[in-house]
Design a protein around this motif. Sequence first.
Motif, short mmCIF file in Angstrom:
data_model
loop_
_atom_site.label_atom_id
_atom_site.label_comp_id
_atom_site.label_asym_id
_atom_site.label_seq_id
_atom_site.Cartn_x
_atom_site.Cartn_y
_atom_site.Cartn_z
N ARG A 10 0.66 -1.15 -0.02
CA ARG A 10 -0.11 -0.01 -0.04
C ARG A 10 0.76 1.25 -0.08
O ARG A 10 0.56 2.18 -0.73
CB ARG A 10 -0.83 0.25 1.31
N VAL A 11 2.06 1.24 0.87
CA VAL A 11 2.94 2.40 1.10
C VAL A 11 3.43 2.80 -0.48
O VAL A 11 3.47 3.80 -0.98
CB VAL A 11 4.05 2.15 1.89
N LEU A 12 3.97 1.71 -1.06
CA LEU A 12 4.66 1.88 -2.54
C LEU A 12 3.58 2.26 -3.57
O LEU A 12 3.95 2.97 -4.54
CB LEU A 12 5.63 0.75 -2.70
N MET A 13 2.42 1.33 -3.33
CA MET A 13 1.43 1.61 -4.76
C MET A 13 0.95 3.30 -4.51
O MET A 13 0.34 3.68 -5.51
CB MET A 13 0.27 0.64 -4.56
N SER A 14 0.99 3.82 -3.28
CA SER A 14 0.41 5.21 -2.98
C SER A 14 1.22 6.09 -3.75
O SER A 14 0.97 7.27 -3.79
CB SER A 14 0.18 5.11 -1.49
N LEU A 15 2.56 5.78 -4.10
CA LEU A 15 3.54 6.98 -4.74
C LEU A 15 3.13 7.03 -5.95
O LEU A 15 2.59 6.18 -6.75
CB LEU A 15 4.91 6.15 -4.58
N THR A 16 3.28 8.10 -6.62
CA THR A 16 3.16 8.38 -8.06
C THR A 16 4.06 7.70 -9.00
O THR A 16 5.20 7.28 -8.37
CB THR A 16 3.28 10.16 -8.40
N LEU A 17 4.17 7.64 -10.38
CA LEU A 17 4.90 6.78 -11.08
C LEU A 17 6.39 7.31 -10.93
O LEU A 17 7.27 6.67 -10.87
CB LEU A 17 4.51 6.76 -12.42
N SER A 18 6.29 8.62 -10.91
CA SER A 18 7.84 9.50 -10.65
C SER A 18 8.42 9.07 -9.49
O SER A 18 9.77 9.07 -9.32
CB SER A 18 7.52 11.12 -10.92
N GLN A 19 7.40 9.10 -8.36
CA GLN A 19 8.26 8.60 -6.84
C GLN A 19 8.68 7.25 -7.15
O GLN A 19 9.65 7.05 -6.40
CB GLN A 19 7.19 9.09 -5.97
N GLN A 20 8.02 6.48 -7.61
CA GLN A 20 8.39 5.19 -7.72
C GLN A 20 9.61 4.75 -8.50
O GLN A 20 10.52 4.18 -8.11
CB GLN A 20 7.14 4.12 -8.45
N ARG A 21 9.62 5.70 -9.62
CA ARG A 21 10.71 5.55 -10.50
C ARG A 21 12.08 6.24 -9.66
O ARG A 21 13.10 5.60 -9.76
CB ARG A 21 10.72 6.46 -11.72
N THR A 22 11.70 6.90 -8.95
CA THR A 22 12.79 7.82 -8.15
C THR A 22 13.30 6.85 -6.95
O THR A 22 14.67 6.35 -6.78
CB THR A 22 12.28 9.04 -7.47
N ILE A 23 12.49 6.16 -6.44
CA ILE A 23 12.76 5.00 -5.42
C ILE A 23 13.61 4.17 -5.99
O ILE A 23 14.66 3.55 -5.37
CB ILE A 23 11.54 4.36 -4.70
N ARG A 24 13.35 3.65 -7.07
CA ARG A 24 13.95 2.69 -7.74
C ARG A 24 15.50 3.01 -8.17
O ARG A 24 16.45 2.19 -8.05
CB ARG A 24 13.18 1.81 -8.97
N THR A 25 15.42 4.17 -8.58
CA THR A 25 16.83 4.89 -8.86
C THR A 25 17.77 4.83 -7.84
O THR A 25 18.76 4.62 -7.89
CB THR A 25 16.73 6.16 -9.88
N ILE A 26 17.17 5.32 -6.69
CA ILE A 26 18.05 5.67 -5.45
C ILE A 26 18.35 4.19 -5.03
O ILE A 26 19.59 4.05 -4.71
CB ILE A 26 17.21 6.16 -4.25
N TRP A 27 17.64 3.23 -4.97
CA TRP A 27 17.93 1.72 -4.66
C TRP A 27 19.06 1.38 -5.43
O TRP A 27 20.14 0.89 -5.00
CB TRP A 27 16.68 1.00 -5.03
N ARG A 28 18.87 1.72 -6.92
CA ARG A 28 20.04 1.10 -7.69
C ARG A 28 21.40 1.94 -7.44
O ARG A 28 22.52 1.44 -7.33
CB ARG A 28 19.45 1.33 -9.12
N MET A 29 21.41 3.12 -7.45
CA MET A 29 22.41 4.01 -7.10
C MET A 29 23.26 3.87 -6.01
O MET A 29 24.34 4.13 -5.84
CB MET A 29 22.17 5.61 -7.28
N THR A 30 22.36 3.57 -4.84
CA THR A 30 22.89 3.30 -3.57
C THR A 30 23.53 2.24 -3.48
O THR A 30 24.16 1.76 -2.15
CB THR A 30 21.96 3.66 -2.32
N GLU A 31 23.20 1.08 -4.30
CA GLU A 31 23.97 -0.60 -4.10
C GLU A 31 25.51 0.01 -4.43
O GLU A 31 26.44 -0.65 -3.92
CB GLU A 31 23.40 -1.36 -5.13
N GLN A 32 25.60 0.83 -5.32
CA GLN A 32 27.10 1.15 -5.56
C GLN A 32 27.71 2.24 -4.71
O GLN A 32 28.89 2.52 -4.48
CB GLN A 32 27.45 1.75 -7.11
N ASN A 33 26.86 3.22 -4.16
CA ASN A 33 27.21 4.23 -3.02
C ASN A 33 26.44 4.06 -1.90
O ASN A 33 25.67 4.57 -1.64
CB ASN A 33 27.12 5.57 -3.83
N PRO A 34 27.01 2.83 -1.07
CA PRO A 34 25.87 2.76 0.15
C PRO A 34 25.86 3.97 1.12
O PRO A 34 24.67 3.92 2.03
CB PRO A 34 26.48 1.50 0.70
#
Length: 142
Positions: A10-34
């Motif tokens: 529910r938390v993630l589905m309540s995000l806009t598409l841009s916010q979901q894309r941002t979350i996924r990008t942060i997730w991916r980028m912080t794998e390399q920069n924890p």
Amino acid sequence: LKCQSRSDMRVLMSLTLSQQRTIRTIWRMTEQNPQGIKLKDLAGQLFLSNGAVSTMIEEMVQRKLVERITNPDDRRCVLIRMSESGREHTRVYESFFQDIYADFACHLTPGKRQMFRETLDEFIDFLSSNNNIKRFDVSKQK
């Protein structure tokens, strides 16, 4: 889904598409920069202005999905990273879609499964290309 998993969804589905894309990008980028990433680097990856990303990040900080921390190398610089809560929500979200894919794929013949996987990979590549990300950026649409 377990009760907690439903809450995470529910938390993630309540995000806009841009916010979901941002979350996924942060997730991916912080794998390399924890330790975290700079807002301007995130904005560059998203092809958005610093201001647009800052507004999104503020809302996600309020929802405890991401956190801002002081850069240990430069106290004037703030880094962004996923909060523990944000990481857990994202793990549940990704697991949910992996389970859907697995449930669907088990009904396909091996040949159709391979064709579906190749088509899905092409679709992901299409969405990931710079020109198409800009085209699908709902934050710029009115």
